[in-house]
Write a protein that holds these residues in place. Sequence first.
Motif, PDB file in Angstrom:
ATOM      1  N   VAL A  38     -27.144 -23.226  32.519  1.00 49.40           N
ATOM      2  CA  VAL A  38     -26.610 -22.266  33.480  1.00 49.40           C
ATOM      3  C   VAL A  38     -25.424 -22.854  34.226  1.00 49.40           C
ATOM      4  CG1 VAL A  38     -27.120 -20.993  35.594  1.00 49.40           C
ATOM      5  CG2 VAL A  38     -28.793 -21.038  33.746  1.00 49.40           C
ATOM      6  N   LEU A  39     -25.565 -24.080  34.694  1.00 50.74           N
ATOM      7  CA  LEU A  39     -24.489 -24.717  35.438  1.00 50.74           C
ATOM      8  C   LEU A  39     -23.253 -24.902  34.571  1.00 50.74           C
ATOM      9  CD1 LEU A  39     -26.508 -27.393  37.440  1.00 50.74           C
ATOM     10  CD2 LEU A  39     -25.504 -25.283  38.328  1.00 50.74           C
ATOM     11  N   GLN A  40     -23.450 -25.245  33.305  1.00 47.61           N
ATOM     12  CA  GLN A  40     -22.324 -25.448  32.395  1.00 47.61           C
ATOM     13  C   GLN A  40     -21.625 -24.141  32.073  1.00 47.61           C
ATOM     14  OE1 GLN A  40     -23.977 -27.502  29.021  1.00 47.61           O
ATOM     15  NE2 GLN A  40     -24.451 -29.342  30.192  1.00 47.61           N
ATOM     16  N   ALA A  41     -22.383 -23.032  32.060  1.00 47.68           N
ATOM     17  CA  ALA A  41     -21.809 -21.746  31.677  1.00 47.68           C
ATOM     18  C   ALA A  41     -21.074 -21.060  32.817  1.00 47.68           C
ATOM     19  CB  ALA A  41     -22.918 -20.818  31.155  1.00 47.68           C
ATOM     20  N   TYR A  42     -21.367 -21.430  34.073  1.00 48.07           N
ATOM     21  CA  TYR A  42     -20.721 -20.739  35.192  1.00 48.07           C
ATOM     22  C   TYR A  42     -19.198 -20.898  35.072  1.00 48.07           C
ATOM     23  CZ  TYR A  42     -20.206 -18.678  39.778  1.00 48.07           C
ATOM     24  OH  TYR A  42     -19.888 -17.815  40.805  1.00 48.07           O
ATOM     25  N   PRO A  43     -18.456 -19.790  35.113  1.00 47.86           N
ATOM     26  CA  PRO A  43     -17.005 -19.849  34.845  1.00 47.86           C
ATOM     27  C   PRO A  43     -16.250 -20.734  35.837  1.00 47.86           C
ATOM     28  CG  PRO A  43     -17.814 -17.572  34.862  1.00 47.86           C
ATOM     29  CD  PRO A  43     -18.913 -18.429  35.403  1.00 47.86           C
ATOM     30  N   GLN A  44     -15.476 -21.661  35.305  1.00 46.52           N
ATOM     31  CA  GLN A  44     -14.621 -22.477  36.166  1.00 46.52           C
ATOM     32  C   GLN A  44     -13.542 -21.633  36.820  1.00 46.52           C
ATOM     33  OE1 GLN A  44     -15.046 -25.834  36.892  1.00 46.52           O
ATOM     34  NE2 GLN A  44     -17.000 -25.450  35.872  1.00 46.52           N
ATOM     35  N   THR A  45     -13.173 -20.544  36.149  1.00 42.61           N
ATOM     36  CA  THR A  45     -12.150 -19.645  36.688  1.00 42.61           C
ATOM     37  C   THR A  45     -12.685 -18.754  37.805  1.00 42.61           C
ATOM     38  OG1 THR A  45     -12.694 -18.124  34.877  1.00 42.61           O
ATOM     39  CG2 THR A  45     -10.793 -19.562  34.571  1.00 42.61           C
ATOM     40  N   ALA A  46     -13.997 -18.856  38.085  1.00 44.58           N
ATOM     41  CA  ALA A  46     -14.604 -18.009  39.113  1.00 44.58           C
ATOM     42  C   ALA A  46     -14.759 -18.731  40.442  1.00 44.58           C
ATOM     43  CB  ALA A  46     -15.967 -17.494  38.639  1.00 44.58           C
ATOM     44  N   LYS A  47     -14.128 -19.895  40.581  1.00 42.45           N
ATOM     45  CA  LYS A  47     -14.214 -20.595  41.850  1.00 42.45           C
ATOM     46  C   LYS A  47     -13.596 -19.744  42.955  1.00 42.45           C
ATOM     47  CE  LYS A  47     -14.252 -25.320  40.032  1.00 42.45           C
ATOM     48  NZ  LYS A  47     -13.546 -26.624  39.987  1.00 42.45           N
ATOM     49  N   GLY A  48     -14.314 -19.640  44.058  1.00 46.73           N
ATOM     50  CA  GLY A  48     -13.848 -18.817  45.160  1.00 46.73           C
ATOM     51  C   GLY A  48     -14.263 -17.366  45.060  1.00 46.73           C
ATOM     52  N   VAL A  86     -22.367 -14.399  27.371  1.00 47.64           N
ATOM     53  CA  VAL A  86     -22.547 -14.558  25.925  1.00 47.64           C
ATOM     54  C   VAL A  86     -22.906 -16.005  25.600  1.00 47.64           C
ATOM     55  CG1 VAL A  86     -21.357 -14.514  23.700  1.00 47.64           C
ATOM     56  CG2 VAL A  86     -21.052 -12.631  25.314  1.00 47.64           C
ATOM     57  N   GLU A  87     -22.277 -16.952  26.292  1.00 51.80           N
ATOM     58  CA  GLU A  87     -22.603 -18.366  26.085  1.00 51.80           C
ATOM     59  C   GLU A  87     -24.058 -18.648  26.440  1.00 51.80           C
ATOM     60  OE1 GLU A  87     -21.352 -22.768  27.862  1.00 51.80           O
ATOM     61  OE2 GLU A  87     -20.007 -21.057  28.111  1.00 51.80           O
ATOM     62  N   LEU A  88     -24.535 -18.040  27.534  1.00 55.26           N
ATOM     63  CA  LEU A  88     -25.916 -18.247  27.958  1.00 55.26           C
ATOM     64  C   LEU A  88     -26.920 -17.634  26.989  1.00 55.26           C
ATOM     65  CD1 LEU A  88     -26.011 -17.714  31.829  1.00 55.26           C
ATOM     66  CD2 LEU A  88     -26.557 -19.784  30.567  1.00 55.26           C
ATOM     67  N   ALA A  89     -26.494 -16.645  26.224  1.00 54.64           N
ATOM     68  CA  ALA A  89     -27.421 -15.958  25.330  1.00 54.64           C
ATOM     69  C   ALA A  89     -28.100 -16.918  24.362  1.00 54.64           C
ATOM     70  CB  ALA A  89     -26.695 -14.852  24.567  1.00 54.64           C
ATOM     71  N   ALA A  90     -27.427 -18.020  24.027  1.00 50.12           N
ATOM     72  CA  ALA A  90     -28.026 -18.992  23.105  1.00 50.12           C
ATOM     73  C   ALA A  90     -29.265 -19.642  23.698  1.00 50.12           C
ATOM     74  CB  ALA A  90     -26.997 -20.064  22.738  1.00 50.12           C
ATOM     75  N   GLY A  91     -29.409 -19.584  25.013  1.00 46.31           N
ATOM     76  CA  GLY A  91     -30.572 -20.186  25.658  1.00 46.31           C
ATOM     77  C   GLY A  91     -31.760 -19.261  25.786  1.00 46.31           C
ATOM     78  N   PHE A  92     -31.591 -17.996  25.410  1.00 49.74           N
ATOM     79  CA  PHE A  92     -32.684 -17.029  25.492  1.00 49.74           C
ATOM     80  C   PHE A  92     -33.459 -16.962  24.176  1.00 49.74           C
ATOM     81  CE2 PHE A  92     -29.839 -15.487  28.753  1.00 49.74           C
ATOM     82  CZ  PHE A  92     -30.660 -14.936  29.719  1.00 49.74           C
ATOM     83  N   ARG A  93     -34.727 -16.683  24.260  1.00 51.85           N
ATOM     84  CA  ARG A  93     -35.517 -16.320  23.091  1.00 51.85           C
ATOM     85  C   ARG A  93     -36.560 -15.313  23.523  1.00 51.85           C
ATOM     86  NH1 ARG A  93     -37.514 -21.064  21.105  1.00 51.85           N
ATOM     87  NH2 ARG A  93     -39.577 -20.792  22.002  1.00 51.85           N
ATOM     88  N   MET A  94     -36.641 -14.201  22.829  1.00 51.35           N
ATOM     89  CA  MET A  94     -37.616 -13.170  23.141  1.00 51.35           C
ATOM     90  C   MET A  94     -38.959 -13.511  22.501  1.00 51.35           C
ATOM     91  SD  MET A  94     -35.358  -9.657  22.750  1.00 51.35           S
ATOM     92  CE  MET A  94     -36.402  -8.743  23.894  1.00 51.35           C
TER      93      MET A  94
END
Length: 227
Positions: A38-48, A86-94
Amino acid sequence: MRATTKLVAAFCVLIAGPAAAEPADEPIWARLPSPSQVLQAYPQTAKGVPGGKATIKCVPSPDGNLTNCSVLSEDPPGVGFGAAAVELAAGFRMTPKAAMRNASGIVFPIRFIPPGPAPPWRDAKFKSSGDYREYGVAGPFYPERAARYAVGGEVVMDCRVASDDQLKDCKLLDVRPADWGFDEAVARMILKGWMSAGAAPVGIAPPADDIWRFKVLFRDRKGRFKN
């Protein structure tokens, strides 16, 4: 901290259920993204930017992993929350049942919350037992499978320290390697009073909310268990 001996994951996202109706008594997710993912996926461009939201659509494979994910919407647009989802989706499993019910595709939103300032670090203290001394600070709580295969690990978490140095309301930040039971072991260590807060570090002002950051290293005293 819950009596189920599970650490609460300190996610920087809020994950809602899929748009398709699911039986209330059946779980949807067999696995969620790890805190480090989660921390790695948070957008760097979303600072602020005070958080955001993205809705994605994915097709679950028979084993529950999400494939062919696409962004349906993101708010605010152009900041990167869609790509992060979409990047985080790889961490999900139903779960297999949920994957079967949603075989044609599942739509779900992910709300991102910007990470706050990190709490100060503090050492933990542990009880000891001569019978389990070789397992280091974890003692009898060392995960059995990890011990069998000589696997070491580490857990990072934020906890509120009570007046008696007991750890409360712990939130998991990271566990490495995953799926070896180290997070569950730490939860049991806290629940059973095996682990508590050590002395507060000198020269650091106590946080107003009594939240401190702790790291637990799973190593044996002979250096056999390494990750």
